[in-house]
Design a protein around this motif. Sequence first.
Motif, PDB file in Angstrom:
ATOM      1  N   UNK A  25     -28.678 -98.178 -86.316  1.00  0.00           N
ATOM      2  CA  UNK A  25     -28.633 -98.563 -84.907  1.00  0.00           C
ATOM      3  C   UNK A  25     -27.582 -97.753 -84.168  1.00  0.00           C
ATOM      4  N   UNK A  26     -26.348 -97.794 -84.681  1.00  0.00           N
ATOM      5  CA  UNK A  26     -25.283 -97.016 -84.045  1.00  0.00           C
ATOM      6  C   UNK A  26     -24.082 -96.942 -84.976  1.00  0.00           C
ATOM      7  N   UNK A  32     -21.358 -94.378 -75.073  1.00  0.00           N
ATOM      8  CA  UNK A  32     -20.442 -93.230 -75.092  1.00  0.00           C
ATOM      9  C   UNK A  32     -21.004 -92.116 -75.981  1.00  0.00           C
ATOM     10  N   UNK A  33     -21.637 -92.506 -77.074  1.00  0.00           N
ATOM     11  CA  UNK A  33     -22.242 -91.515 -77.956  1.00  0.00           C
ATOM     12  C   UNK A  33     -23.367 -90.770 -77.251  1.00  0.00           C
ATOM     13  N   UNK A  34     -24.182 -91.510 -76.491  1.00  0.00           N
ATOM     14  CA  UNK A  34     -25.268 -90.863 -75.748  1.00  0.00           C
ATOM     15  C   UNK A  34     -24.719 -89.826 -74.778  1.00  0.00           C
ATOM     16  N   UNK A 214     -21.972 -84.888 -83.124  1.00  0.00           N
ATOM     17  CA  UNK A 214     -21.688 -86.319 -83.113  1.00  0.00           C
ATOM     18  C   UNK A 214     -22.853 -87.082 -83.735  1.00  0.00           C
ATOM     19  N   UNK A 215     -22.609 -87.939 -84.737  1.00  0.00           N
ATOM     20  CA  UNK A 215     -23.724 -88.727 -85.283  1.00  0.00           C
ATOM     21  C   UNK A 215     -24.121 -89.838 -84.312  1.00  0.00           C
ATOM     22  N   UNK A 220     -28.625 -95.120 -79.206  1.00  0.00           N
ATOM     23  CA  UNK A 220     -28.443 -93.956 -78.331  1.00  0.00           C
ATOM     24  C   UNK A 220     -29.748 -93.197 -78.148  1.00  0.00           C
ATOM     25  N   UNK A 221     -30.557 -93.092 -79.213  1.00  0.00           N
ATOM     26  CA  UNK A 221     -31.835 -92.383 -79.122  1.00  0.00           C
ATOM     27  C   UNK A 221     -32.742 -93.025 -78.073  1.00  0.00           C
ATOM     28  N   UNK A 222     -32.818 -94.343 -78.073  1.00  0.00           N
ATOM     29  CA  UNK A 222     -33.683 -95.012 -77.113  1.00  0.00           C
ATOM     30  C   UNK A 222     -33.169 -94.860 -75.683  1.00  0.00           C
ATOM     31  N   UNK A 223     -31.852 -94.787 -75.515  1.00  0.00           N
ATOM     32  CA  UNK A 223     -31.288 -94.507 -74.191  1.00  0.00           C
ATOM     33  C   UNK A 223     -31.591 -93.078 -73.764  1.00  0.00           C
TER      34      UNK A 223
END
Length: 369
Positions: A25-26, A32-34, A214-215, A220-223
Motif C-alpha cells: 500500500x505504502x 508526499x511520495x506521490x 523513491x519506493x 501513491x500509484x492510484x493517486x
Amino acid sequence: MTIIDDVHEAHGATFVERGGRRVVRDYGRPARTAMAVRHVVGAFDAAYGVVTVSGSDRREFVNDAVTNVVPREDGEGAYALLLSPEGRVRTDMYVYEADGRLLCFTPPGQAGWLAEEWDSRTFVQDVDVARASDDFAVFGVHGPKATEKVASVLNGAGTPAEPLSFVRGSMGDAGVTVIRNDGLAGEEGFEVVCTASEAERVWDTLLHHGNNATPFGYAAWETLTLEAGTPLFQTELDGRVPNVTGVRNGVDYEKGCFVGQETVARVENVGRPSRRLVGVELPGVEDGDALPGAGATVSVDDEDAGEVTRAAWSPHREAGIAFALVPYDADVEHVAVDVADDDGALDGDVVALPFVDGSDRSARVPTYD
C-alpha cells in the motif's frame, strides 16, 4: 503476496489486497511520495499477474480473444482488453512477443482464471498456456527522471524509445527486460522485468544504484494514475463497456473477430454510450479530509446524475479529485458529490483531463468522438 514481501516489510511497507493478491500500500506518507515521483522518479512493485502463451498458433489464439492486434515481432507489445459476450471488460492486459512466446501482464489477481480458461480452449491448436506470476517480478519506474534513472543502471542496451517496446540487458549481474510503458502515471515510465530469483537484487539496484529512486506503493500509484487521467481495471474498467470509459487505445475496431466485438461495434456505430467518464475537482477538500468512495452519488441540481469510481487527494493540485461516470449527453459543469450518510456532500467542478500535465501523457486518457 508480492515476490519480495520480506524486502518490502524491511522498508516499513504496509500492505493491502488488490484482486485477492497482497501488494504494497505504502511506505508512509503516500501523498508526499506521490509528489517525489512527480518531481523526480520512483520505483513501484507492480505485482502484475503473468500468463505465458507459447506454440506456433499462439498469436492467432490470443488475437482471436482480445480487442487489439497482438504483436508479431520480438520486442513489441500491445495494450488490449478481454471482453464478455455482452462487450464488458473482464480484464485488461499488456501482451508482448518475447523469445517465441507471448507474455501477458494482467492486473493483480487476474492471471489465474485467465490461464485456466485459455488452457481449456486450446483444443487442436499448437498452444501452451501457463500461469507464471510467481516466476517473474515486474517493477515500475516512473517520473520525469525515469529515463535517466534506468539509463544509469541498465547495461548492454539503451532505454527503449517507443511505447510498449522493450530491450534486454542487465542491472548488476541480473538479466532484465526493460519496457517503455504508455505513460500511465502521466510521466516517463518503464517496467523492469526479471526472474523471481533476481528480484531482490534488481529492486535494490533500482532504489540505491545509479540515480536513486523513491519506493512507492498502490496508494501513491492510484493517486498518480488518477492525476494522469488513467482509468484502471479494478476501479473504472471492470464490468464496463470500453466506450463508456473512453479507453480507445485498447480496442482496434477494424481487427478480426473477438468475443464481444458485435456489442462494442454496435455501441461505437450508435456513437452514444450511455455514460462517460469525467474528472471532478473537489476544491473544498484538504489533505486528510474524508473523500467520496467508489459508488458515491454525483448530483446535479439535486438530482442523481452519476457515481464516483475513484477519488484521491491530489498533492499537486492541493485538492480532492475524482473520476465520475455521468450521462453521456449531460452538459455538466458543477456537481455535488456524496461523502457519507452523515457527512453531506462536497461541491465539485468538472474539469478537463488529465488533472496534471507531466513529462508524458497517458495513452488511456478517456476519449470520446
